[in-house]
Design an enzyme around this catalytic site. Structure first.
Site, PDB file in Angstrom:
ATOM      1  N   GLY A  79      -2.451  47.351  15.775  1.00  0.00           N
ATOM      2  CA  GLY A  79      -2.832  47.286  17.188  1.00  0.00           C
ATOM      3  C   GLY A  79      -3.032  45.845  17.603  1.00  0.00           C
ATOM      4  CD  GLU A  80      -0.669  41.872  20.608  1.00  0.00           C
ATOM      5  OE1 GLU A  80       0.305  42.574  20.304  1.00  0.00           O
ATOM      6  OE2 GLU A  80      -0.590  40.708  21.059  1.00  0.00           O
ATOM      7  N   GLY A  81      -5.436  43.324  20.288  1.00  0.00           N
ATOM      8  CA  GLY A  81      -6.508  43.148  21.268  1.00  0.00           C
ATOM      9  C   GLY A  81      -6.255  41.875  22.052  1.00  0.00           C
ATOM     10  CB  THR A  82      -8.246  40.111  24.668  1.00  0.00           C
ATOM     11  OG1 THR A  82      -9.433  40.475  23.981  1.00  0.00           O
ATOM     12  CG2 THR A  82      -8.076  40.933  25.915  1.00  0.00           C
ATOM     13  CB  ALA A 125      -7.358  39.531  17.003  1.00  0.00           C
ATOM     14  CB  VAL A 127      -5.664  44.860  14.171  1.00  0.00           C
ATOM     15  CG1 VAL A 127      -6.327  45.488  12.960  1.00  0.00           C
ATOM     16  CG2 VAL A 127      -6.719  44.239  15.088  1.00  0.00           C
ATOM     17  CE  LYS A 169     -10.338  41.576  16.145  1.00  0.00           C
ATOM     18  NZ  LYS A 169     -11.500  42.313  16.626  1.00  0.00           N
ATOM     19  CG  ASP A 193     -16.418  44.933  25.429  1.00  0.00           C
ATOM     20  OD1 ASP A 193     -16.553  45.593  26.489  1.00  0.00           O
ATOM     21  OD2 ASP A 193     -15.317  44.561  25.006  1.00  0.00           O
TER      22      ASP A 193
HETATM   23  P1  AMP Z   1      -9.391  44.810  18.565  1.00  0.00           P
HETATM   24  O1  AMP Z   1      -8.769  43.468  18.763  1.00  0.00           O
HETATM   25  O2  AMP Z   1     -10.569  44.778  17.630  1.00  0.00           O
HETATM   26  O3  AMP Z   1      -9.699  45.513  19.870  1.00  0.00           O
HETATM   27  O4  AMP Z   1      -8.289  45.730  17.829  1.00  0.00           O
HETATM   28  C1  AMP Z   1      -7.069  46.101  18.457  1.00  0.00           C
HETATM   29  C2  AMP Z   1      -6.608  47.463  17.948  1.00  0.00           C
HETATM   30  O5  AMP Z   1      -6.351  47.401  16.537  1.00  0.00           O
HETATM   31  C3  AMP Z   1      -7.638  48.572  18.104  1.00  0.00           C
HETATM   32  O6  AMP Z   1      -7.585  49.201  19.359  1.00  0.00           O
HETATM   33  C4  AMP Z   1      -7.282  49.510  16.981  1.00  0.00           C
HETATM   34  O7  AMP Z   1      -6.201  50.340  17.374  1.00  0.00           O
HETATM   35  C5  AMP Z   1      -6.773  48.603  15.893  1.00  0.00           C
HETATM   36  N1  AMP Z   1      -7.837  48.276  14.942  1.00  0.00           N
HETATM   37  C6  AMP Z   1      -8.739  47.298  15.054  1.00  0.00           C
HETATM   38  N2  AMP Z   1      -9.556  47.251  13.994  1.00  0.00           N
HETATM   39  C7  AMP Z   1      -9.169  48.265  13.183  1.00  0.00           C
HETATM   40  C8  AMP Z   1      -9.640  48.750  11.920  1.00  0.00           C
HETATM   41  N3  AMP Z   1     -10.672  48.199  11.298  1.00  0.00           N
HETATM   42  N4  AMP Z   1      -9.003  49.799  11.374  1.00  0.00           N
HETATM   43  C9  AMP Z   1      -7.948  50.379  12.016  1.00  0.00           C
HETATM   44  N5  AMP Z   1      -7.455  49.967  13.204  1.00  0.00           N
HETATM   45  C10 AMP Z   1      -8.053  48.914  13.784  1.00  0.00           C
END
Ligand code: AMP
Length: 408
Positions: A76-79, A81, A83, A99, A196
């Site tokens: 997945g991808e956040g703002t 990072a 992952v 991450k 958050d």
């Molecule tokens: P974040 O930047 O923390 O919001 O992470 C982005 C996305 O990555 C999340 O919405 C999850 O789908 C996935 N993700 C983040 N951390 C984990 C984790 N510890 N285990 C599994 N998926 C994760």
């Protein structure tokens, strides 16, 4: 009270997973004041010991740390990072989440503040309902990588939204809310505001345990005189004091978010889905009453108070809440106390854990019996008679469930 949710069980990292020599974790044996020592260092696998001899000590430690993990597919991808799924070289069956912090031009000379916050606070907070930080290493181009415990069952938002195949009732909501409240209580006991809290930041472990994640906006709040930014917390979960621009605030901001998550779990829709900050203020006033000097002395001095709608809405009665949230008298009482306009009169996370709702029927579902997306189909048969989105009050009475606050 036996099995008190106030007594936190400490995190047990999977064997072999805990990084003992992360360059950014010099005190990896020291957790927050109430934590037990971390597991002893595990022997380095042969590959990890083979760092080039020309590196200085810090680089060598970093190399060793990096070599413990193998990066896999993107999760997945956040703002700030991306992952990835990862595995442990010495134990390929053990999975982690890696991450990788995106390089941000404006922070070329230093680390992005979100990453610094996440590392700082996750290092301090070890609790079964808070995601574990296992290690930190830098990869090529000074990219920072956080190794986190892998949480494979998605997040609470996925469950809330999938009303067609994920069916749940009050006992399940109580279990999820218990886990969330314990996480927030633990943050606040350690003087950390998460800032958050939302369903999408509540990730689910393989055993059903919900874990609070994404500490990129977290900060300490030990100094009550320090100014803090009011532009935190995703809008739908943002309390009125922040909507009005308060620069001094407390754990009450997180408690409001917990209340908004609680309401969303019941409604299966966001409770206050504002399109803009002004719209958010309007929705908050309409649904929870207009803040006034009577119900919140001093509110009119907040810089953003002028944005309240012209019409003054009354604070809703208990009956109005009960009609909208069919979760019983105790459940409604707790929900209303989390959504009190005046932050000084809002319930605290500690007080939430003492509330009668937890002990009232139905008991919280055991974490291993909670609905998951993966198990959705298996549960379909039993759930067919239940209408999606409806919370059943008596489900807990039909199924013998033990009071279980996660083995505490
Ligand atoms: P974040 O930047 O923390 O919001 O992470 C982005 C996305 O990555 C999340 O919405 C999850 O789908 C996935 N993700 C983040 N951390 C984990 C984790 N510890 N285990 C599994 N998926 C994760």
């Amino acid at each position: 009270m036996s099995g008190s949710p106030l007594v936190a069980r400490l995190a047990d990292p999977p064997p072999g997973l805990f990084a003992s020599a992360s360059p950014l974790k010099p005190n990896s044996g020291q957790g927050s004041s109430s934590s037990t020592p971390r597991p002893q260092p595990t022997a380095l696998p042969p590959t990890a010991a083979a760092a080039p001899p020309t590196l200085d000590v810090a680089e060598q430690m970093n190399e060793e740390e990096k070599r413990k993990y193998i990066r896999g597919k993107k999760l997945g991808e956040g703002t700030y990072a991306i992952v990835y799924l990862g595995s442990v070289r010495a134990d390929p069956g053990a999975r982690v989440a890696i991450k990788k912090i995106k390089v941000q031009k404006e922070y070329k000379d230093g680390l992005p503040p979100d990453a610094v916050r996440e590392i700082k606070h996750l290092q301090e907070l070890q609790h079964p309902n808070i995601i574990s930080l296992l290690s930190v290493f830098s990869s090529k181009d000074q990219n920072l990588n956080l190794v986190l415990e892998y949480l494979p069952l998605g997040d609470l938002e996925m469950l809330i939204r999938d009303a067609d195949s994920v069916h749940y009732g009050i006992a399940d909501i109580k279990a999820w809310m218990g886990m969330l409240t314990r996480a927030v209580w633990f943050c606040h006991e350690n003087y950390v505001l998460h800032r958050d809290i939302k369903p999408n930041n509540l990730l689910i472990a393989a055993d059903g345990e919900v874990k609070l994640a994404d500490f990129g906006l977290a900060r300490g709040f030990a100094d009550p005189h320090q100014f803090m930014t009011s532009t935190v917390i995703t809008r739908w979960y943002r309390p009125p004091e922040l909507l009005f621009g308060a620069r001094h605030y407390s754990g009450a901001v997180d408690v409001w978010s917990v209340g908004a998550v609680f309401a969303e779990l019941v409604l299966r829709n966001p409770y206050l889905p504002g399109d803009t900050d002004i719209h958010q203020i309007e929705l908050t006033c309409r649904n929870l009453g207009t803040p006034t000097e009577e119900n919140w002395p001093g509110v009119s001095t907040l810089q953003g108070y002028g944005a309240i709608p012209a019409e003054v809405y009354p604070v809703p009665s208990k009956d109005a809440f009960r009609a909208r949230f069919p979760i019983g008298a105790d459940g409604v009482d707790l929900l209303m106390k989390t959504l009190v306009l005046n932050p000084l009169r809002r319930i605290t996370a500690r007080e939430m854990l003492m509330h009668e709702w937890w002990a009232a029927s139905p008991k919280p579902t055991r974490k291993e019996d909670l609905p998951t997306k993966r198990g959705g189909e298996e549960k379909m048969g039993a759930d067919l008679k239940r209408r999606p989105g409806l919370v059943e009050e008596d489900r807990g009475k039909k199924v013998a469930r033990k009071l279980d606050f996660g083995g505490m």
